[in-house]
Design a protein around this motif. Structure first.
Motif, PDB file in Angstrom:
ATOM      1  N   ASP A   1       2.401  -4.195  24.186  1.00 50.95           N
ATOM      2  CA  ASP A   1       1.687  -3.682  23.015  1.00 50.95           C
ATOM      3  C   ASP A   1       2.579  -3.682  21.782  1.00 50.95           C
ATOM      4  N   GLN A   2       3.835  -3.264  21.951  1.00 56.95           N
ATOM      5  CA  GLN A   2       4.760  -3.242  20.821  1.00 56.95           C
ATOM      6  C   GLN A   2       5.048  -4.649  20.320  1.00 56.95           C
ATOM      7  N   LEU A   3       5.158  -5.597  21.247  1.00 57.28           N
ATOM      8  CA  LEU A   3       5.409  -6.988  20.866  1.00 57.28           C
ATOM      9  C   LEU A   3       4.229  -7.551  20.087  1.00 57.28           C
ATOM     10  N   VAL A   4       3.023  -7.284  20.559  1.00 53.01           N
ATOM     11  CA  VAL A   4       1.821  -7.758  19.875  1.00 53.01           C
ATOM     12  C   VAL A   4       1.741  -7.146  18.484  1.00 53.01           C
ATOM     13  N   ARG A   5       2.001  -5.823  18.387  1.00 57.13           N
ATOM     14  CA  ARG A   5       1.963  -5.157  17.086  1.00 57.13           C
ATOM     15  C   ARG A   5       3.000  -5.717  16.133  1.00 57.13           C
ATOM     16  N   SER A   6       4.208  -5.978  16.621  1.00 54.80           N
ATOM     17  CA  SER A   6       5.259  -6.486  15.736  1.00 54.80           C
ATOM     18  C   SER A   6       4.925  -7.898  15.275  1.00 54.80           C
ATOM     19  N   ARG A   7       4.312  -8.708  16.138  1.00 52.86           N
ATOM     20  CA  ARG A   7       3.905 -10.053  15.736  1.00 52.86           C
ATOM     21  C   ARG A   7       2.804  -9.997  14.686  1.00 52.86           C
ATOM     22  N   SER A   8       1.842  -9.095  14.866  1.00 55.03           N
ATOM     23  CA  SER A   8       0.748  -9.006  13.901  1.00 55.03           C
ATOM     24  C   SER A   8       1.250  -8.466  12.566  1.00 55.03           C
ATOM     25  N   ARG A   9       2.220  -7.563  12.601  1.00 56.10           N
ATOM     26  CA  ARG A   9       2.796  -7.060  11.346  1.00 56.10           C
ATOM     27  C   ARG A   9       3.458  -8.186  10.572  1.00 56.10           C
ATOM     28  N   LYS A  10       4.145  -9.085  11.272  1.00 62.09           N
ATOM     29  CA  LYS A  10       4.817 -10.194  10.609  1.00 62.09           C
ATOM     30  C   LYS A  10       3.792 -11.122   9.960  1.00 62.09           C
ATOM     31  N   SER A  11       2.677 -11.370  10.623  1.00 65.05           N
ATOM     32  CA  SER A  11       1.678 -12.274  10.069  1.00 65.05           C
ATOM     33  C   SER A  11       0.888 -11.623   8.941  1.00 65.05           C
ATOM     34  N   ASP A  12       0.860 -10.281   8.890  1.00 62.37           N
ATOM     35  CA  ASP A  12       0.134  -9.576   7.835  1.00 62.37           C
ATOM     36  C   ASP A  12       0.932  -9.454   6.543  1.00 62.37           C
ATOM     37  N   ARG A  13       2.191  -9.838   6.574  1.00 70.10           N
ATOM     38  CA  ARG A  13       3.018  -9.671   5.381  1.00 70.10           C
ATOM     39  C   ARG A  13       2.509 -10.518   4.232  1.00 70.10           C
ATOM     40  N   THR A  14       2.663  -9.980   3.046  1.00 72.68           N
ATOM     41  CA  THR A  14       2.209 -10.710   1.863  1.00 72.68           C
ATOM     42  C   THR A  14       3.228 -11.778   1.506  1.00 72.68           C
ATOM     43  N   PRO A  15       2.783 -12.833   0.831  1.00 76.43           N
ATOM     44  CA  PRO A  15       3.712 -13.888   0.446  1.00 76.43           C
ATOM     45  C   PRO A  15       4.766 -13.359  -0.530  1.00 76.43           C
ATOM     46  N   ARG A  16       5.878 -14.079  -0.599  1.00 78.78           N
ATOM     47  CA  ARG A  16       6.944 -13.685  -1.518  1.00 78.78           C
ATOM     48  C   ARG A  16       6.417 -13.634  -2.934  1.00 78.78           C
ATOM     49  N   ASN A  17       6.924 -12.727  -3.723  1.00 77.20           N
ATOM     50  CA  ASN A  17       6.545 -12.530  -5.113  1.00 77.20           C
ATOM     51  C   ASN A  17       5.099 -12.072  -5.299  1.00 77.20           C
ATOM     52  N   ALA A  18       4.436 -11.674  -4.229  1.00 69.59           N
ATOM     53  CA  ALA A  18       3.073 -11.167  -4.377  1.00 69.59           C
ATOM     54  C   ALA A  18       3.114  -9.648  -4.370  1.00 69.59           C
ATOM     55  N   MET A  19       2.166  -9.049  -5.023  1.00 74.88           N
ATOM     56  CA  MET A  19       2.095  -7.588  -5.063  1.00 74.88           C
ATOM     57  C   MET A  19       0.784  -7.172  -4.423  1.00 74.88           C
ATOM     58  N   GLU A  20       0.783  -6.016  -3.769  1.00 76.21           N
ATOM     59  CA  GLU A  20      -0.451  -5.474  -3.235  1.00 76.21           C
ATOM     60  C   GLU A  20      -0.964  -4.442  -4.212  1.00 76.21           C
ATOM     61  N   ARG A  21      -2.241  -4.459  -4.432  1.00 78.39           N
ATOM     62  CA  ARG A  21      -2.839  -3.459  -5.290  1.00 78.39           C
ATOM     63  C   ARG A  21      -3.966  -2.810  -4.501  1.00 78.39           C
ATOM     64  N   ASP A  22      -4.002  -1.500  -4.496  1.00 80.33           N
ATOM     65  CA  ASP A  22      -5.037  -0.781  -3.764  1.00 80.33           C
ATOM     66  C   ASP A  22      -6.177  -0.417  -4.695  1.00 80.33           C
ATOM     67  N   GLN A  23      -7.386  -0.536  -4.192  1.00 76.76           N
ATOM     68  CA  GLN A  23      -8.550  -0.007  -4.884  1.00 76.76           C
ATOM     69  C   GLN A  23      -8.735   1.389  -4.308  1.00 76.76           C
ATOM     70  N   ARG A  24      -8.645   2.404  -5.144  1.00 80.74           N
ATOM     71  CA  ARG A  24      -8.661   3.773  -4.640  1.00 80.74           C
ATOM     72  C   ARG A  24      -9.874   4.543  -5.145  1.00 80.74           C
ATOM     73  N   VAL A  25     -10.301   5.468  -4.354  1.00 78.96           N
ATOM     74  CA  VAL A  25     -11.416   6.328  -4.719  1.00 78.96           C
ATOM     75  C   VAL A  25     -10.977   7.757  -4.464  1.00 78.96           C
ATOM     76  N   ARG A  26     -11.221   8.608  -5.425  1.00 80.78           N
ATOM     77  CA  ARG A  26     -10.911  10.025  -5.243  1.00 80.78           C
ATOM     78  C   ARG A  26     -12.181  10.751  -4.818  1.00 80.78           C
ATOM     79  N   SER A  27     -12.021  11.679  -3.938  1.00 81.05           N
ATOM     80  CA  SER A  27     -13.172  12.444  -3.480  1.00 81.05           C
ATOM     81  C   SER A  27     -12.752  13.890  -3.339  1.00 81.05           C
TER      82      SER A  27
END
Length: 150
Positions: free
Chosen positions: A100-126
């Protein structure tokens, strides 16, 4: 003045008669795959809940004279069948956790954003009606190209 390594080697004991199926496999890494995994599920030794089996002794094949689980430092032919069964169950559980840890670590690596890219969150307050607290929810993540990307 003895070094730490010399002190450890004097305390070290070898299991020259391991249960064959418990031995560390060539493709397994003691620290990465086994050490510290499922510590609370370590099998008990000879029915005494206060005594646990030494996984280092039975898997890695060595341990120390002052080990708190040294009661189970016995040759393969002295390990009762019930304890062998419990140890097999423990090894299956450790394998599942490691997979399970191996699968999770592999999926984390594939989920990484490309170099020089930024993540922006769309947020909602409630606002909670009961407590009056404001909660922040992330509803969408978007990748925005950074400098040098199109």
């Amino acid at each position: 003045d003895e070094s730490e390594k010399e002190k450890r080697s004097k305390r070290s004991v070898q299991n020259k008669n391991q249960v064959e199926e418990f031995k560390l496999k060539p493709d397994e890494d003691w620290k990465g795959n086994i050490c510290g995994k499922c510590a609370d599920d370590r099998p008990i030794w000879k029915g005494d809940r206060k005594k646990k089996m030494c996984i280092r002794w039975h898997i890695k094949g060595d341990c120390f004279t002052d080990c708190k689980h040294k009661d189970s430092h016995v040759p393969a032919d002295e390990v009762p069948e019930k304890e062998k069964d419990n140890f097999r169950k423990f090894l299956r559980k450790v394998s599942a956790v490691t997979r399970d840890q191996l699968v999770r670590s592999r999926s984390r690596k594939s989920d990484r954003t490309p170099r020089n890219a930024m993540e922006r969150d769309q947020r909602v307050r409630s606002r909670s009606r009961k407590s009056g607290r404001t909660n922040l929810f992330i509803i969408e993540k978007t990748i925005v190209a950074g400098r040098g990307q199109r």
